[in-house]
Scaffold this motif. Structure first.
Motif, mmCIF file in Angstrom:
data_model
loop_
_atom_site.group_PDB
_atom_site.id
_atom_site.type_symbol
_atom_site.label_atom_id
_atom_site.label_comp_id
_atom_site.label_asym_id
_atom_site.label_seq_id
_atom_site.Cartn_x
_atom_site.Cartn_y
_atom_site.Cartn_z
ATOM 1 N N GLY A 197 -18.406 121.311 157.304
ATOM 2 C CA GLY A 197 -17.956 121.703 158.642
ATOM 3 C C GLY A 197 -16.579 121.172 159.009
ATOM 4 N N ILE A 198 -15.710 121.008 158.001
ATOM 5 C CA ILE A 198 -14.350 120.543 158.258
ATOM 6 C C ILE A 198 -13.372 121.554 157.673
ATOM 7 N N SER A 199 -12.090 121.422 158.024
ATOM 8 C CA SER A 199 -11.095 122.368 157.521
ATOM 9 C C SER A 199 -10.805 122.098 156.047
ATOM 10 N N VAL A 200 -10.421 123.166 155.332
ATOM 11 C CA VAL A 200 -10.092 123.025 153.916
ATOM 12 C C VAL A 200 -8.894 122.100 153.742
ATOM 13 N N ASP A 201 -7.903 122.238 154.628
ATOM 14 C CA ASP A 201 -6.710 121.408 154.531
ATOM 15 C C ASP A 201 -7.052 119.923 154.680
ATOM 16 N N TYR A 202 -7.952 119.624 155.618
ATOM 17 C CA TYR A 202 -8.362 118.227 155.838
ATOM 18 C C TYR A 202 -9.023 117.673 154.582
ATOM 19 N N TYR A 203 -9.902 118.455 153.976
ATOM 20 C CA TYR A 203 -10.590 117.974 152.781
ATOM 21 C C TYR A 203 -9.618 117.808 151.614
ATOM 22 N N ILE A 204 -8.700 118.750 151.450
ATOM 23 C CA ILE A 204 -7.724 118.663 150.361
ATOM 24 C C ILE A 204 -6.899 117.386 150.488
ATOM 25 N N ARG A 205 -6.492 117.065 151.724
ATOM 26 C CA ARG A 205 -5.708 115.843 151.935
ATOM 27 C C ARG A 205 -6.504 114.597 151.555
ATOM 28 N N MET A 206 -7.808 114.595 151.829
ATOM 29 C CA MET A 206 -8.628 113.445 151.434
ATOM 30 C C MET A 206 -8.690 113.316 149.923
ATOM 31 N N GLU A 207 -8.831 114.448 149.219
ATOM 32 C CA GLU A 207 -8.891 114.403 147.760
ATOM 33 C C GLU A 207 -7.542 114.029 147.149
ATOM 34 N N GLN A 208 -6.480 114.183 147.920
ATOM 35 C CA GLN A 208 -5.144 113.821 147.449
ATOM 36 C C GLN A 208 -4.723 112.428 147.926
ATOM 37 N N GLY A 209 -5.648 111.732 148.611
ATOM 38 C CA GLY A 209 -5.338 110.388 149.083
ATOM 39 C C GLY A 209 -4.408 110.365 150.267
ATOM 40 N N ARG A 210 -4.418 111.451 151.046
ATOM 41 C CA ARG A 210 -3.558 111.530 152.224
ATOM 42 C C ARG A 210 -4.420 111.760 153.462
ATOM 43 N N GLY A 211 -3.804 111.843 154.618
ATOM 44 C CA GLY A 211 -4.498 112.204 155.840
ATOM 45 C C GLY A 211 -5.081 111.003 156.563
ATOM 46 N N PRO A 212 -5.670 111.244 157.743
ATOM 47 C CA PRO A 212 -6.232 110.159 158.559
ATOM 48 C C PRO A 212 -7.535 109.626 157.985
ATOM 49 N N ARG A 213 -7.915 108.465 158.472
ATOM 50 C CA ARG A 213 -9.182 107.876 158.058
ATOM 51 C C ARG A 213 -10.335 108.720 158.601
ATOM 52 N N PRO A 214 -11.252 109.173 157.741
ATOM 53 C CA PRO A 214 -12.354 110.026 158.222
ATOM 54 C C PRO A 214 -13.318 109.260 159.114
ATOM 55 N N SER A 215 -13.884 109.968 160.090
ATOM 56 C CA SER A 215 -14.851 109.372 161.011
ATOM 57 C C SER A 215 -16.214 109.265 160.336
ATOM 58 N N ARG A 216 -17.124 108.536 160.979
ATOM 59 C CA ARG A 216 -18.488 108.413 160.463
ATOM 60 C C ARG A 216 -19.162 109.785 160.410
ATOM 61 N N GLN A 217 -18.869 110.617 161.395
ATOM 62 C CA GLN A 217 -19.460 111.956 161.416
ATOM 63 C C GLN A 217 -19.016 112.760 160.192
ATOM 64 N N VAL A 218 -17.724 112.676 159.865
ATOM 65 C CA VAL A 218 -17.208 113.391 158.697
ATOM 66 C C VAL A 218 -17.803 112.822 157.420
ATOM 67 N N LEU A 219 -17.916 111.500 157.342
ATOM 68 C CA LEU A 219 -18.493 110.878 156.152
ATOM 69 C C LEU A 219 -19.937 111.306 155.943
ATOM 70 N N ASN A 220 -20.706 111.343 157.024
ATOM 71 C CA ASN A 220 -22.097 111.795 156.913
ATOM 72 C C ASN A 220 -22.163 113.247 156.457
ATOM 73 N N ALA A 221 -21.260 114.075 156.982
ATOM 74 C CA ALA A 221 -21.241 115.494 156.610
ATOM 75 C C ALA A 221 -20.867 115.664 155.137
ATOM 76 N N LEU A 222 -19.907 114.878 154.667
ATOM 77 C CA LEU A 222 -19.514 114.950 153.261
ATOM 78 C C LEU A 222 -20.637 114.468 152.350
ATOM 79 N N ALA A 223 -21.305 113.412 152.761
ATOM 80 C CA ALA A 223 -22.420 112.896 151.957
ATOM 81 C C ALA A 223 -23.508 113.940 151.806
ATOM 82 N N ALA A 224 -23.795 114.680 152.879
ATOM 83 C CA ALA A 224 -24.808 115.741 152.813
ATOM 84 C C ALA A 224 -24.324 116.893 151.947
ATOM 85 N N ALA A 225 -23.055 117.281 152.103
ATOM 86 C CA ALA A 225 -22.509 118.406 151.340
ATOM 87 C C ALA A 225 -22.487 118.115 149.847
#
Length: 270
Positions: free
Chosen positions: A44-72
């Motif tokens: 439930g996040i933008s593709v650009d946001y996820y790409i930046r995380m995989e590239q070691g860039r972007g803001p620190r993800p919130s707990r909500q985002v971390l939980n969503a990624l763990a489920a995905a």
């Protein structure tokens, strides 16, 4: 830590196939695992946001985002906790409905006392034969009815008419509060909303904001065969799964202790 987070996300994405998350594999895939856009959509996040995380860039993800990624990404509990630590967050406690085999074996060892395994919102996940003899066949009830709070406030509200019954109910409500999952857990939110609508007593107890983990409390009830019982309800926490083992005892030689012994013998004969 960003580099480690990026590496961890890329590695775990490569381990999850489309079929694992209910997606149809379309087109040729040059690399194993999910595509970045698929992970983003599942989380439930933008593709650009996820790409930046995989590239070691972007803001620190919130707990909500971390939980969503763990489920995905279908992370295990240990992997989920590691993901949280990578960004400097305390591990996220996950309430599991799967009761470990070791706990089930322990449950059956309590062959002379009624025992249950419950989750954070008092859903009854497992039980032994003595619990069936004391409280009825949980297997014949719907999943919704296999909830201790629902049973007290909706199915058998008469238990609240006694001082002991109301005290026990209050301790259960306070324990749900103490779990710290309200208002973030949708399961707790749905249960709280329904019970509050159906029983003013629950709404009153919930509004009191009492917070206390249930560990030991007396419980009094009437059994259809053995009459009035005065039980000690003990609770053992299983913190890594956010579950608790609840069992009911009585002093040996007491009227209720003798009734439990009779219940054990009666249960073996039925």
């Amino acid at each position: 830590m960003r580099a480690e987070l990026a590496e961890f996300l890329r590695d775990r994405r490569s381990r999850v196939g489309p079929a694992d998350v209910g997606l149809e594999a379309r087109g040729g895939r040059r690399t194993p695992g999910l595509r970045r856009e698929e992970v983003a959509r599942l989380a439930g996040i933008s593709v650009d946001y996820y790409i930046r995380m995989e590239q070691g860039r972007g803001p620190r993800p919130s707990r909500q985002v971390l939980n969503a990624l763990a489920a995905a990404l279908r992370l295990s509990d240990d992997e989920r906790n590691y993901l949280f630590r990578l960004v400097g967050e305390a591990p996220s406690v996950v309430s599991s409905r799967e009761v470990p085999a070791s706990v089930l074996r322990l449950l059956e060892r309590f062959d002379d006392v009624p025992a249950l395994v419950l989750d954070v919102k008092y859903d009854i996940l497992a039980w032994n034969r003595m619990a069936v003899g004391l409280m009825g066949d949980f297997g014949s009830r719907s999943e919704k009815e296999r909830n201790m709070l629902w049973w007290m406030f909706c199915h058998r509200p008469s238990v609240l008419e006694t001082e002991h019954g109301r005290r026990f109910a209050k301790s259960c409500v306070a324990s749900v509060r103490a779990a710290g999952r309200y208002p973030g857990d949708p399961g707790v939110r749905a249960l709280v909303d329904e019970l509050g609508e159906r029983n003013p007593a629950f709404a009153e107890m919930w509004a009191a904001h009492e917070v206390q983990v249930q560990r030991s409390t007396p419980k009094r009830g009437v059994h259809p065969v053995f009459g009035e019982l005065e039980l000690d309800c003990e609770v053992l926490l299983i913190p890594e799964l956010d579950q608790r083992l609840m069992f009911f005892t009585a002093p040996e030689g007491s009227p209720t202790g003798k009734a439990l012994q009779e219940l054990r013998n009666w249960d073996r004969q039925t």
